[in-house]
Design an enzyme around this catalytic site. Sequence first.
Site, short mmCIF file in Angstrom:
data_model
loop_
_atom_site.label_atom_id
_atom_site.label_comp_id
_atom_site.label_asym_id
_atom_site.label_seq_id
_atom_site.Cartn_x
_atom_site.Cartn_y
_atom_site.Cartn_z
N SER A 1 46.42 48.06 15.49
CA SER A 1 47.24 49.24 15.84
C SER A 1 46.81 49.93 17.13
O SER A 1 47.47 50.89 17.55
CB SER A 1 47.21 50.26 14.69
OG SER A 1 48.09 49.85 13.67
N LYS B 1 49.39 50.49 19.77
CA LYS B 1 50.22 51.69 19.87
C LYS B 1 49.82 52.59 21.04
O LYS B 1 50.60 53.49 21.40
CB LYS B 1 50.18 52.46 18.55
CG LYS B 1 50.78 51.69 17.37
CD LYS B 1 50.77 52.52 16.10
CE LYS B 1 51.44 51.78 14.95
NZ LYS B 1 50.52 50.94 14.18
N SER C 1 49.20 56.33 12.22
CA SER C 1 49.49 54.98 12.69
C SER C 1 50.71 54.37 12.00
O SER C 1 50.70 53.20 11.60
CB SER C 1 48.26 54.07 12.48
OG SER C 1 48.32 52.94 13.31
N LYS D 1 42.24 56.02 19.22
CA LYS D 1 43.11 55.30 18.27
C LYS D 1 42.32 54.32 17.42
O LYS D 1 41.41 53.65 17.89
CB LYS D 1 44.19 54.54 19.05
CG LYS D 1 45.25 53.90 18.16
CD LYS D 1 46.15 54.92 17.51
CE LYS D 1 47.10 54.34 16.48
NZ LYS D 1 46.42 53.93 15.23
#
Length: 310
Positions: free
Chosen positions: A97, A100, A150, A256
């Site tokens: 993820s 992203k 997320s 993140k």
Amino acid sequence: MKDFLHKYNFKIFFSYFPIVLFSVFLVFFVLTYALSFYLTKNQIQKAPVISSSDLRYPIIKTEFVPQISAKGAIIMDADSKIVLYSKNPDIRFSTASTTKIMTALVGLEQFKQDDILTVINATSEGAVLGLFKGQSFTFKNLLYAMLLPSANDAALAIADNYPGGENAFVLQMNKKAKDFNLSNTHYGDASGLFDQENYTTPFDLARLAAFSIQNENLRKTVSTKQEVITDITGTNVYYLNNLNKLLGIDGVNGIKTGYTEEAGQVLVTSKVEKGKTIIVVVMGSEDRFSDTQKLLSLINNNLTYLPIHP
């Protein structure tokens, strides 16, 4: 007869003289312009003068080797992109993820914060909020949903609303990766679910993080611990929690998390140390938060900035 010819030739001379003079002037003007254009285009530019006070080379004062489970890791100074520590920095890993981060950058280039985006395709794969087809949100709220818990359905909604849909969106993600000179990075979808198609290296991911936190809206979003969002009707309310457990601890302000079975645990962290932003990346980790804390201990009160390269 001679006087007549003399007067005739004199008359012809004066008749054509302005034309000749104008022609000479025109040729001179064209040559002058061409020479000026050539010199301007090919002149040697002066190198910008950088004050010695602006030249700062970060180094770790006391070095030790942290014992971490991550297969790849890096510590990078965000401004200079100088690597302070690395473990397998150029080996490719699945992005999970952390994909992203790039999704957010492409979205921020295309949409304004208050733009209304509609869920075109609902998905239940991976981490989701449970958005349904036809539901509408501001881009800002979808950004929070994508970067804090997320949510894959939020990432998909952003990509689907891009001109040309998700395929065009992913092409733009890869174009930006090329623009950032991330030569070992590739994206296959906007969420990071396609492990075989989404890959990067610790080095590339740290560079991407360093570039991305220059965006004020992204920087604000990833530094948020909790947020409450709604769709545009206000009837559907979502309580969002940031998955980054280190956020707010010891100067950590982003950015993140990521996880798939193939990628393992991934974490990209930004931290302010002595007024400078440091990026920490761990990939293929068994305990991303513990690994990151060990790497942070390597730089906590242990950095100095030299005025020149040692």
